[in-house]
Scaffold this active site. Structure first.
Site, short mmCIF file in Angstrom:
data_model
loop_
_atom_site.label_atom_id
_atom_site.label_comp_id
_atom_site.label_asym_id
_atom_site.label_seq_id
_atom_site.Cartn_x
_atom_site.Cartn_y
_atom_site.Cartn_z
N SER A 147 -1.67 13.20 10.64
CA SER A 147 -2.84 13.16 9.76
C SER A 147 -3.83 12.19 10.38
O SER A 147 -3.46 11.36 11.22
CB SER A 147 -2.42 12.66 8.37
OG SER A 147 -3.53 12.30 7.59
N TYR A 160 2.42 6.16 2.74
CA TYR A 160 2.07 7.37 3.49
C TYR A 160 1.58 7.00 4.89
O TYR A 160 2.02 7.58 5.88
CB TYR A 160 1.00 8.12 2.72
CG TYR A 160 0.45 9.36 3.40
CD1 TYR A 160 1.10 10.57 3.28
CD2 TYR A 160 -0.73 9.30 4.14
CE1 TYR A 160 0.60 11.71 3.89
CE2 TYR A 160 -1.25 10.44 4.75
CZ TYR A 160 -0.59 11.63 4.62
OH TYR A 160 -1.09 12.76 5.22
#
Length: 292
Positions: A147, A160
């Site tokens: 990401s 995360y």
């Protein structure tokens, strides 16, 4: 009644395992590769998701029950792929499965932090280890879906980001270690994607509020409300997961795959900003954008 003839999957047909194929990027990738003629092993956790994939795709799609934190299911998937593919091996592995567990690091229950690391980081290594013998047989390729959150961190997503930053390192190390066998390793770094992860993230935030450490509401209640609004808008403006699937297919099939694929204008802009702007200026811009 005659038994239904079983398809024969020859060694010439390329094969791939896509984890987290129930929705979003994983589903879009599985269906795109199916249309391109790949034999697709699609990792899902629910039978209804398996049925949906079978209905949407061709008989080249083979859903597998694969919870990436379940070592028995990983071993069973590796065995099934090994039996079917034999010496032909596995041409591609797409490590896509992941979750988003929002919450401030100060009050986030440590169990939720650990779960994030387990699913988004540890499991990616475990699946890769299990599939590498088959990948090596085919001189195949590995793709990790990280990401922009593996390059730049934002508030309320500390767990995360910790996992995604770690996954960037894992991808780099596998690329270097597997080079002697001609195994290509690529990292795909999407920005905002229109996938159910944002809806699930808001539901997770509600659950975490109920079990967070004392003082959570007083300290971070306003910030969490701001997060919910940011998450809603992010999901609305995100690009379709099919655009990420295009890059994944390139990483698996191009003559010269890239080491990294930044996907989306926001990902490219954020990556550039993180490289050229002072950290405190980036902090100010993030605070302005998120209301935190």
């Amino acid at each position: 009644m005659r038994p239904k003839p079983q398809p024969h999957w020859g060694a010439a047909m390329k094969s791939v395992l896509v984890t987290g194929a129930s929705t979003g990027i994983g589903r879009a990738t599985a269906l795109r590769l199916d249309r391109a003629g790949w034999r697709v092993f699609a990792g899902v956790r629910k039978e209804e998701d398996a049925a949906s994939l079978r209905q949407a795709g061709s008989d080249r799609i083979e859903p597998l029950m694969l919870d990436v934190i379940d070592s028995a299911q990983i071993a069973a998937a590796a065995e099934q792929i090994g039996v079917e593919r034999g010496a032909a091996g596995l041409d591609g592995l797409v490590n896509n499965a992941g979750i988003a567990v929002p919450g401030p690091l100060e009050t986030l229950p440590i169990e939720d932090f650990k779960r994030q690391i387990e699913v988004n980081l540890n499991a990616q290594v475990a699946v890769t280890q299990a599939m590498l013998p088959a990948v090596r047989s085919a001189r195949g390729r590995i793709v990790f879906i990280t990401s922009i959150g593996g390059l730049m961190a934002f508030p309320m997503f500390g767990a995360y980001h910790a996992a995604k930053f770690g996954l960037e390192a894992v991808g780099d190390v596998f690329r270097q270690e597997l080079r002697p066998w001609g195994i290509s390793v690529s990292v795909v770094e999407p920005g905002s994607i229109a996938t159910p992860i944002w809806e699930r993230g808001q539901a997770e935030a509600d659950e975490i509020d109920g079990r967070a450490r004392d003082g959570h509401a007083d300290l971070y209640g306003g910030a969490m409300e701001a997060y919910r609004e940011v998450a809603r808008k992010t999901g609305e403006r995100g690009i379709p997961p099919q655009k990420v699937a295009v890059k994944i297919e390139h990483a698996l099939s191009a003559r010269r795959p890239r080491v990294r694929y930044l996907v989306g204008a926001d990902a490219r802009g954020q990556a550039l900003a993180s490289r050229i702007l002072p950290d405190r200026l980036v902090d100010w811009l993030v605070a302005r954008a998120t209301g935190m």
